[in-house]
Write an enzyme that holds these catalytic residues in place. Structure first.
Site, PDB file in Angstrom:
ATOM      1  N   LYS A  22      38.244  26.706  35.545  1.00 49.56           N
ATOM      2  CA  LYS A  22      37.691  27.885  35.282  1.00 49.56           C
ATOM      3  C   LYS A  22      38.476  28.478  33.860  1.00 49.56           C
ATOM      4  O   LYS A  22      37.971  28.870  32.764  1.00 49.56           O
ATOM      5  CB  LYS A  22      37.556  29.008  36.071  1.00 49.56           C
ATOM      6  CG  LYS A  22      37.123  30.402  35.687  1.00 49.56           C
ATOM      7  CD  LYS A  22      37.345  31.460  36.817  1.00 49.56           C
ATOM      8  CE  LYS A  22      38.637  31.959  36.873  1.00 49.56           C
ATOM      9  NZ  LYS A  22      39.047  33.149  36.012  1.00 49.56           N
ATOM     10  N   ASN A  23      39.750  28.713  33.876  1.00 52.09           N
ATOM     11  CA  ASN A  23      40.525  29.068  32.799  1.00 52.09           C
ATOM     12  C   ASN A  23      40.548  28.451  31.774  1.00 52.09           C
ATOM     13  O   ASN A  23      41.318  28.757  30.482  1.00 52.09           O
ATOM     14  CB  ASN A  23      41.585  29.786  33.329  1.00 52.09           C
ATOM     15  CG  ASN A  23      41.707  30.831  34.352  1.00 52.09           C
ATOM     16  OD1 ASN A  23      40.627  31.321  34.513  1.00 52.09           O
ATOM     17  ND2 ASN A  23      42.842  31.068  35.091  1.00 52.09           N
ATOM     18  N   CYS A 116      41.209  46.588  35.983  1.00 46.21           N
ATOM     19  CA  CYS A 116      41.133  45.329  36.797  1.00 46.21           C
ATOM     20  C   CYS A 116      42.007  45.439  38.170  1.00 46.21           C
ATOM     21  O   CYS A 116      42.943  46.106  37.971  1.00 46.21           O
ATOM     22  CB  CYS A 116      41.510  44.134  35.912  1.00 46.21           C
ATOM     23  SG  CYS A 116      41.854  42.543  36.899  1.00 46.21           S
ATOM     24  N   ARG A 121      46.239  45.426  32.287  1.00 46.24           N
ATOM     25  CA  ARG A 121      45.738  44.195  31.425  1.00 46.24           C
ATOM     26  C   ARG A 121      45.380  44.890  30.197  1.00 46.24           C
ATOM     27  O   ARG A 121      44.262  44.572  29.941  1.00 46.24           O
ATOM     28  CB  ARG A 121      44.857  43.440  32.283  1.00 46.24           C
ATOM     29  CG  ARG A 121      45.262  43.096  33.645  1.00 46.24           C
ATOM     30  CD  ARG A 121      44.199  42.049  34.210  1.00 46.24           C
ATOM     31  NE  ARG A 121      44.215  40.783  33.661  1.00 46.24           N
ATOM     32  CZ  ARG A 121      43.320  39.840  33.995  1.00 46.24           C
ATOM     33  NH1 ARG A 121      42.382  39.991  34.909  1.00 46.24           N
ATOM     34  NH2 ARG A 121      43.187  38.613  33.498  1.00 46.24           N
ATOM     35  N   ASP A 316      48.345  32.970  39.792  1.00 48.70           N
ATOM     36  CA  ASP A 316      47.162  32.885  40.572  1.00 48.70           C
ATOM     37  C   ASP A 316      47.335  32.037  41.710  1.00 48.70           C
ATOM     38  O   ASP A 316      46.300  31.909  42.558  1.00 48.70           O
ATOM     39  CB  ASP A 316      46.298  32.103  39.564  1.00 48.70           C
ATOM     40  CG  ASP A 316      45.745  33.151  38.126  1.00 48.70           C
ATOM     41  OD1 ASP A 316      45.427  32.365  37.261  1.00 48.70           O
ATOM     42  OD2 ASP A 316      46.165  34.278  38.109  1.00 48.70           O
ATOM     43  N   ARG A 408      33.368  33.983  41.657  1.00 48.70           N
ATOM     44  CA  ARG A 408      33.572  33.784  40.253  1.00 48.70           C
ATOM     45  C   ARG A 408      34.247  32.731  39.886  1.00 48.70           C
ATOM     46  O   ARG A 408      34.357  32.273  38.934  1.00 48.70           O
ATOM     47  CB  ARG A 408      34.493  35.079  40.071  1.00 48.70           C
ATOM     48  CG  ARG A 408      33.738  36.479  39.996  1.00 48.70           C
ATOM     49  CD  ARG A 408      34.559  37.591  39.366  1.00 48.70           C
ATOM     50  NE  ARG A 408      35.154  37.046  38.249  1.00 48.70           N
ATOM     51  CZ  ARG A 408      36.678  37.114  38.040  1.00 48.70           C
ATOM     52  NH1 ARG A 408      37.540  37.842  38.975  1.00 48.70           N
ATOM     53  NH2 ARG A 408      37.152  36.688  37.009  1.00 48.70           N
TER      54      ARG A 408
HETATM   55  C1  EPZ Z   1      44.913  34.520  32.143  1.00 49.50           C
HETATM   56  O1  EPZ Z   1      44.488  35.964  31.755  1.00 49.50           O
HETATM   57  C2  EPZ Z   1      44.205  33.968  33.254  1.00 49.50           C
HETATM   58  N1  EPZ Z   1      42.586  34.689  33.033  1.00 49.50           N
HETATM   59  C3  EPZ Z   1      44.451  34.854  34.662  1.00 49.50           C
HETATM   60  O2  EPZ Z   1      43.739  34.337  35.818  1.00 49.50           O
HETATM   61  C4  EPZ Z   1      45.920  34.656  34.697  1.00 49.50           C
HETATM   62  O3  EPZ Z   1      46.211  35.210  35.673  1.00 49.50           O
HETATM   63  C5  EPZ Z   1      46.905  35.133  33.459  1.00 49.50           C
HETATM   64  O4  EPZ Z   1      46.432  34.356  32.362  1.00 49.50           O
HETATM   65  C6  EPZ Z   1      48.135  34.569  33.603  1.00 49.50           C
HETATM   66  O5  EPZ Z   1      48.492  33.348  33.832  1.00 49.50           O
HETATM   67  C7  EPZ Z   1      41.837  33.755  32.267  1.00 49.50           C
HETATM   68  O6  EPZ Z   1      42.414  32.336  31.709  1.00 49.50           O
HETATM   69  C8  EPZ Z   1      40.511  33.913  32.069  1.00 49.50           C
HETATM   70  P1  EPZ Z   1      47.749  37.091  29.966  1.00 49.50           P
HETATM   71  P2  EPZ Z   1      45.035  36.739  30.705  1.00 49.50           P
HETATM   72  O7  EPZ Z   1      47.466  37.531  28.586  1.00 49.50           O
HETATM   73  O8  EPZ Z   1      44.832  35.892  29.635  1.00 49.50           O
HETATM   74  C9  EPZ Z   1      49.919  41.308  29.440  1.00 49.50           C
HETATM   75  C10 EPZ Z   1      42.288  34.042  37.500  1.00 49.50           C
HETATM   76  O9  EPZ Z   1      42.581  34.587  38.713  1.00 49.50           O
HETATM   77  N2  EPZ Z   1      49.320  41.566  28.388  1.00 49.50           N
HETATM   78  O10 EPZ Z   1      48.611  35.945  30.081  1.00 49.50           O
HETATM   79  O11 EPZ Z   1      44.614  38.026  30.650  1.00 49.50           O
HETATM   80  C11 EPZ Z   1      49.168  41.513  30.923  1.00 49.50           C
HETATM   81  O12 EPZ Z   1      48.759  42.731  31.105  1.00 49.50           O
HETATM   82  C12 EPZ Z   1      42.760  35.029  36.367  1.00 49.50           C
HETATM   83  O13 EPZ Z   1      41.789  33.013  37.378  1.00 49.50           O
HETATM   84  C13 EPZ Z   1      49.413  42.672  27.612  1.00 49.50           C
HETATM   85  O14 EPZ Z   1      50.427  43.547  27.738  1.00 49.50           O
HETATM   86  O15 EPZ Z   1      46.728  37.055  31.176  1.00 49.50           O
HETATM   87  C14 EPZ Z   1      49.918  40.713  31.804  1.00 49.50           C
HETATM   88  O16 EPZ Z   1      50.740  41.576  32.468  1.00 49.50           O
HETATM   89  C15 EPZ Z   1      43.444  36.339  37.017  1.00 49.50           C
HETATM   90  N3  EPZ Z   1      48.747  42.641  26.313  1.00 49.50           N
HETATM   91  C16 EPZ Z   1      50.597  39.813  30.916  1.00 49.50           C
HETATM   92  O17 EPZ Z   1      50.581  40.155  29.685  1.00 49.50           O
HETATM   93  C17 EPZ Z   1      48.076  41.719  25.990  1.00 49.50           C
HETATM   94  O18 EPZ Z   1      47.398  41.884  24.854  1.00 49.50           O
HETATM   95  C18 EPZ Z   1      50.035  38.103  31.052  1.00 49.50           C
HETATM   96  O19 EPZ Z   1      48.557  38.114  30.647  1.00 49.50           O
HETATM   97  C19 EPZ Z   1      47.639  40.730  26.700  1.00 49.50           C
HETATM   98  C20 EPZ Z   1      48.377  40.595  28.132  1.00 49.50           C
END
Ligand code: EPZ
Length: 428
Positions: A22-23, A116, A121, A316, A408
């Site tokens: 998915k990701n 979320c 996020r 995850d 999903r």
């Molecule tokens: C990706 O989300 C995955 N989603 C998530 O999987 C996964 O949990 C996450 O990466 C971490 O591995 C997809 O790939 C679609 P991040 P993403 O940006 O890209 C903070 C699942 O279950 N952050 O790496 O949104 C954020 O809040 C999903 O399949 C900011 O502060 O994750 C988090 O604490 C859930 N500002 C951390 O960084 C930003 O602009 C990591 O988030 C972006 C992120």
């Protein structure tokens, strides 16, 4: 709303086939916006997140067909650069259209993703990256308004901490920017490597300077692609933990063991053993797929984990591993560093007889003799998979409501588990 009824304590056996990731597929679907033509993605399972992303791409003017694990996306007629709230609110990954739309149309209007269940996020790093490439950005009336009339310009982007999404958006924007871009402190998830492989197939010039830095030389045009999607390591990990929690031996096929090293080593500490083989039963073109056979621990050792960006222990799989530790012979500590509030599953697991306390991003899990079936509610994608695992191990019947979350990110999970000997019914 669908629910699952699970009659627990059935041993699992046999082989389960892992679907495309998915990701990895979501950003690649939006990367098709960087070109005008027909791209083909294979090994694409039927997930609701892909339906939502297809809706968004069609809204922008694309044609999307998805049959037999093959998805064809035709972006010749893209005529929109706005991603409306009603589509973005369904799925946060819609933010992935920001970079490609800015790169191709020099403007984008994308609804600001809302809240979320797993945490706040924010998307500030995505916006920072676009501004570094010269875009003017303002957030008004719940929308990100972005434009760069003269086109994006290469620059240096340094992320203060790892973000998978912001890394992907920055790369997709930089490949068509004028000049060179250096992106520092990138995410190393296999999903990012897969996106880079796809963009290079399209004609992008991307080089890994070192493990955490990319050099991107902007090009003026990219071409459509045909690519097979990588297997889903989170689905594979979930299936391995389904076997471990029911003390069953199964084979997880068509997966990539090296993407699962952090999990496999923690499960070995818990007492499980693994056999990793090339799947010579149906070799695929140019690839040697792998299969993992698990021999479960009969007495589960308590194991501490700390979630981290890849190659660390994936957030995850935190909930699924936590459910497993509920049956360990002793106490374990699980620290969640990516989403400190990602413990919505704990109250539901305690309803099934677990003994878990949470404070300050840490769960302390005191092992219990077993789960007892009960009615529980899914709150997000991975929490719902966790409740299925606990239901498989529980004595008696477990009813899980709000399972739309699980559709999903898992393709027909109840069919796959029932083929292994589980007893799960989906009730409408
Ligand atoms: C990706 O989300 C995955 N989603 C998530 O999987 C996964 O949990 C996450 O990466 C971490 O591995 C997809 O790939 C679609 P991040 P993403 O940006 O890209 C903070 C699942 O279950 N952050 O790496 O949104 C954020 O809040 C999903 O399949 C900011 O502060 O994750 C988090 O604490 C859930 N500002 C951390 O960084 C930003 O602009 C990591 O988030 C972006 C992120």
């Amino acid at each position: 709303m669908d629910s699952f009824i699970i009659n627990g304590q059935r041993k699992l056996q046999g082989r389960v086939y892992i679907s495309g990731a998915k990701n990895a597929i979501l950003p690649i679907m939006t990367a098709t916006l960087l070109t005008a033509g027909k791209s083909t993605l294979t090994n694409v399972p039927r997930l609701n997140d892909f339906k939502n992303m297809a809706h968004l791409l069609r809204f922008l003017g694309a044609k999307v067909e998805h049959e037999n694990e093959q998805m064809i996306i035709d972006t010749k007629e893209i005529n929109q650069y706005e991603a409306p709230y009603e589509l973005v609110s369904k799925m946060r990954a819609s933010i992935y259209v920001l970079g490609p739309l800015l790169a191709r149309f020099r403007k984008a209007r994308v609804a600001f993703p809302g809240g979320c269940a797993i945490g706040t996020r924010p998307v500030d790093l995505h916006l920072m990256a676009m501004e570094r490439l010269g875009a003017k950005i303002k957030v008004e009336h719940g929308y990100i308004e972005a434009e760069c009339p003269d086109g994006l310009k290469g620059s240096v982007i340094e992320f203060p901490f790892i973000s998978v999404g912001a890394t992907a958006n920055a790369i997709m924007a930089a490949v068509l920017a004028k000049g060179e871009t250096i992106i520092k402190n990138i995410a190393l998830e296999p999903d990012i490597d897969s996106l880079i492989d796809c963009l290079i197939l399209m004609g992008a010039q991307i080089e890994k300077v070192n493990n955490k830095e990319l050099l991107i030389k902007g090009v003026t045009e990219l071409k459509p692609f045909e690519m097979k999607m990588i297997p889903d390591r989170i689905e594979a990990g979930t299936m391995l933990l389904a076997a471990a929690i029911t003390k069953s031996s199964i084979t997880v096929s068509h997966c990539e063991p090296k993407h699962l090293e952090a999990l496999l080593s923690k499960m070995e500490q818990a007492g499980c053993r693994f056999e990793i083989n090339n799947e010579d039963c149906h070799p695929l073109q140019g690839e040697q797929p792998f299969e993992i056979t698990i021999y479960p621990a009969q007495k589960i050792n308590p194991v501490d984990i700390v979630t981290e960006p890849y190659p660390g222990f994936p957030t995850d799989l935190q909930a699924q591993f936590l459910a497993y530790m509920c049956l360990a012979d002793g106490s374990s500590n699980l620290k969640e560093t990516i989403y400190p509030d990602r413990f919505m599953h704990v109250a539901e697991l305690n309803r099934l007889g677990a003994d878990i306390q949470v404070s300050g991003g840490m769960a302390i899990v005191n092992g219990v003799a077993g789960f007892s079936g009960a009615e529980v509610m899914a709150t997000d994608l991975r929490a719902s998979a966790t409740l299925v695992l606990a239901g498989l191990a529980a004595e008696g019947m477990t009813k899980i409501s709000r399972i739309y979350h699980i559709d999903r990110g898992y393709e027909r999970i109840e069919e796959k588990l029932n083929n292994l000997g589980a007893d799960i019914k989906r009730i409408l």
